[in-house]
Design a protein around this motif. Sequence first.
Motif, PDB file in Angstrom:
ATOM      1  N   ALA A 154       0.839  -1.206   0.000  1.00  0.00           N
ATOM      2  CA  ALA A 154       0.000   0.000   0.000  1.00  0.00           C
ATOM      3  C   ALA A 154       0.875   1.258   0.000  1.00  0.00           C
ATOM      4  CB  ALA A 154      -0.936  -0.014   1.196  1.00  0.00           C
ATOM      5  N   ARG A 155       1.946   1.258   0.771  1.00  0.00           N
ATOM      6  CA  ARG A 155       2.848   2.417   0.796  1.00  0.00           C
ATOM      7  C   ARG A 155       3.527   2.609  -0.564  1.00  0.00           C
ATOM      8  NH1 ARG A 155       4.179   0.258   5.791  1.00  0.00           N
ATOM      9  NH2 ARG A 155       6.087  -0.655   4.930  1.00  0.00           N
ATOM     10  N   SER A 156       3.971   1.514  -1.157  1.00  0.00           N
ATOM     11  CA  SER A 156       4.634   1.591  -2.464  1.00  0.00           C
ATOM     12  C   SER A 156       3.668   2.094  -3.531  1.00  0.00           C
ATOM     13  CB  SER A 156       5.164   0.217  -2.880  1.00  0.00           C
ATOM     14  OG  SER A 156       6.178  -0.188  -2.009  1.00  0.00           O
ATOM     15  N   LEU A 157       2.437   1.602  -3.511  1.00  0.00           N
ATOM     16  CA  LEU A 157       1.432   2.025  -4.482  1.00  0.00           C
ATOM     17  C   LEU A 157       1.095   3.499  -4.312  1.00  0.00           C
ATOM     18  CD1 LEU A 157      -0.228   0.911  -6.797  1.00  0.00           C
ATOM     19  CD2 LEU A 157      -2.031   0.366  -5.143  1.00  0.00           C
ATOM     20  N   ALA A 158       0.941   3.959  -3.072  1.00  0.00           N
ATOM     21  CA  ALA A 158       0.648   5.370  -2.805  1.00  0.00           C
ATOM     22  C   ALA A 158       1.808   6.246  -3.265  1.00  0.00           C
ATOM     23  CB  ALA A 158       0.370   5.581  -1.323  1.00  0.00           C
ATOM     24  N   SER A 159       3.020   5.807  -3.039  1.00  0.00           N
ATOM     25  CA  SER A 159       4.198   6.558  -3.467  1.00  0.00           C
ATOM     26  C   SER A 159       4.261   6.640  -4.995  1.00  0.00           C
ATOM     27  CB  SER A 159       5.463   5.887  -2.922  1.00  0.00           C
ATOM     28  OG  SER A 159       6.606   6.511  -3.411  1.00  0.00           O
ATOM     29  N   TYR A 160       3.936   5.532  -5.662  1.00  0.00           N
ATOM     30  CA  TYR A 160       3.915   5.494  -7.118  1.00  0.00           C
ATOM     31  C   TYR A 160       2.912   6.504  -7.662  1.00  0.00           C
ATOM     32  CZ  TYR A 160       2.772   3.815 -11.795  1.00  0.00           C
ATOM     33  OH  TYR A 160       2.505   3.742 -13.141  1.00  0.00           O
ATOM     34  N   HIS A 161       1.697   6.552  -7.102  1.00  0.00           N
ATOM     35  CA  HIS A 161       0.656   7.468  -7.581  1.00  0.00           C
ATOM     36  C   HIS A 161       1.007   8.919  -7.305  1.00  0.00           C
ATOM     37  CE1 HIS A 161      -2.103   4.537  -9.126  1.00  0.00           C
ATOM     38  NE2 HIS A 161      -2.133   3.873  -7.978  1.00  0.00           N
TER      39      HIS A 161
END
Length: 166
Positions: A154-161
């Motif tokens: 979830a942290r990686s996905l939020a950072s990507y967006h």
Amino acid sequence: MENWKPVPEWSDLYEVSDLGRVRSLDRLVRGNAGSSYRKPGRILRPAVDSHGYPQVQLCRDGKCRSYGLHRLVLLAFVGPRPDGLEIRHLNGVRSDCRLANIEYATRVINVSDKRTHGTQHQLAVTHCPAGHEYSPENTYRHRNKRHCRACKRARSLASYHRRKQH
């Protein structure tokens, strides 16, 4: 058979046993009027500190100091704690301060004992702060701590967006 030894630096007032008990010695005490009387020695009743370890209060000339019972036993029977070592309870029971149950050991050994005895509080935690279960599939270790894979994703996905929006 219980063996008693003087408590270092308190040898004129207290003794400690290999069974984890402390006693005060008979002594003469001065009264208010200048007279003195004999005060009989007694076994001290330990209190339990906030971490669950028994401790006793030793007093001299109206000044008192608290000591962990396990510390006094090792100090009298083994000697001062070597640098870099801490006290280890072999059976994992903090209230068991018998000489046969305690020794000096490294931090690594002591932490390993906590896992073995089931006294490491993190082992009782079954879910991460976000509510995901610490299952073998959802858990990884980093710097000797458990981490949640779902939270990491979830942290990686939020950072990507966030990066993609800029």
